[in-house]
Enzyme design. Structure first.
Site, PDB file in Angstrom:
ATOM      1  N   GLU A  21       0.833  -1.200   0.000  1.00 23.53           N
ATOM      2  CA  GLU A  21       0.000   0.000   0.000  1.00 23.53           C
ATOM      3  C   GLU A  21       0.875   1.261   0.000  1.00 23.53           C
ATOM      4  O   GLU A  21       0.551   2.251  -0.653  1.00 23.53           O
ATOM      5  CB  GLU A  21      -0.918   0.019   1.221  1.00 23.53           C
ATOM      6  N   TYR A  53     -13.364  27.692   2.365  1.00 25.07           N
ATOM      7  CA  TYR A  53     -13.342  26.258   2.078  1.00 25.07           C
ATOM      8  C   TYR A  53     -12.218  25.861   1.137  1.00 25.07           C
ATOM      9  O   TYR A  53     -11.837  24.700   1.085  1.00 25.07           O
ATOM     10  CB  TYR A  53     -14.696  25.725   1.613  1.00 25.07           C
ATOM     11  N   GLU A  73      -7.055   6.372  10.939  1.00 23.57           N
ATOM     12  CA  GLU A  73      -7.254   7.108  12.182  1.00 23.57           C
ATOM     13  C   GLU A  73      -6.248   8.256  12.312  1.00 23.57           C
ATOM     14  O   GLU A  73      -6.587   9.354  12.758  1.00 23.57           O
ATOM     15  CB  GLU A  73      -7.117   6.170  13.392  1.00 23.57           C
ATOM     16  N   LYS A  99     -11.420   4.596   2.398  1.00 24.33           N
ATOM     17  CA  LYS A  99     -10.433   3.825   1.638  1.00 24.33           C
ATOM     18  C   LYS A  99     -11.189   2.711   0.912  1.00 24.33           C
ATOM     19  O   LYS A  99     -11.637   1.749   1.539  1.00 24.33           O
ATOM     20  CB  LYS A  99      -9.404   3.248   2.613  1.00 24.33           C
TER      21      LYS A  99
END
Length: 120
Positions: A21, A53, A73, A99
């Site tokens: 990954e 934004y 996290e 993901k």
């Protein structure tokens, strides 16, 4: 309470717990919802009375395309803390990191982690 929402921002990053990954990379999607009082901005039509934004997007982009991390996290916490600590007027926020390509031997659309700060 008013909200500013950025939905389904897409990024290519090298995050994950597996070596493959972090070497090959993959797509990630992020939602940010900021709770704030937009009364003054609605009256003045002045960006200085709101939370920009574009700057929120740039913050998310810097984290998601930056240093590889092992966990969703950690990505959510980095984004949430950066926004929480650097923008006045935020009373609550939520960051969702998705993901879609996960190393799970099963069928699912994606895995997501939701990180919140303040009154959410």
């Amino acid at each position: 309470m008013d909200r500013i929402v950025l939905k389904n921002m897409g990024f290519y990053g090298y995050h994950g717990n597996l070596e493959s990954e972090q070497s090959q990379g993959q797509r990630f999607y992020v939602d940010v919802e900021v709770k704030t009082d937009l009364t003054k901005a609605g009256q003045t039509d002045n960006l200085e009375d709101s939370i920009n934004y574009v700057e929120i997007y740039n913050t998310v982009n810097a984290v998601m395309t930056g240093e590889p991390r092992h966990l969703l996290e950690k990505l959510g916490a980095l984004i949430a803390d950066e926004l929480w600590n650097n923008y006045k007027g935020i009373v609550g926020l939520s960051v969702t990191v998705r993901k879609p390509s996960v190393p799970i031997a099963g069928m699912l659309d994606y895995v997501e982690v939701i990180t919140t700060r303040g009154q959410f």
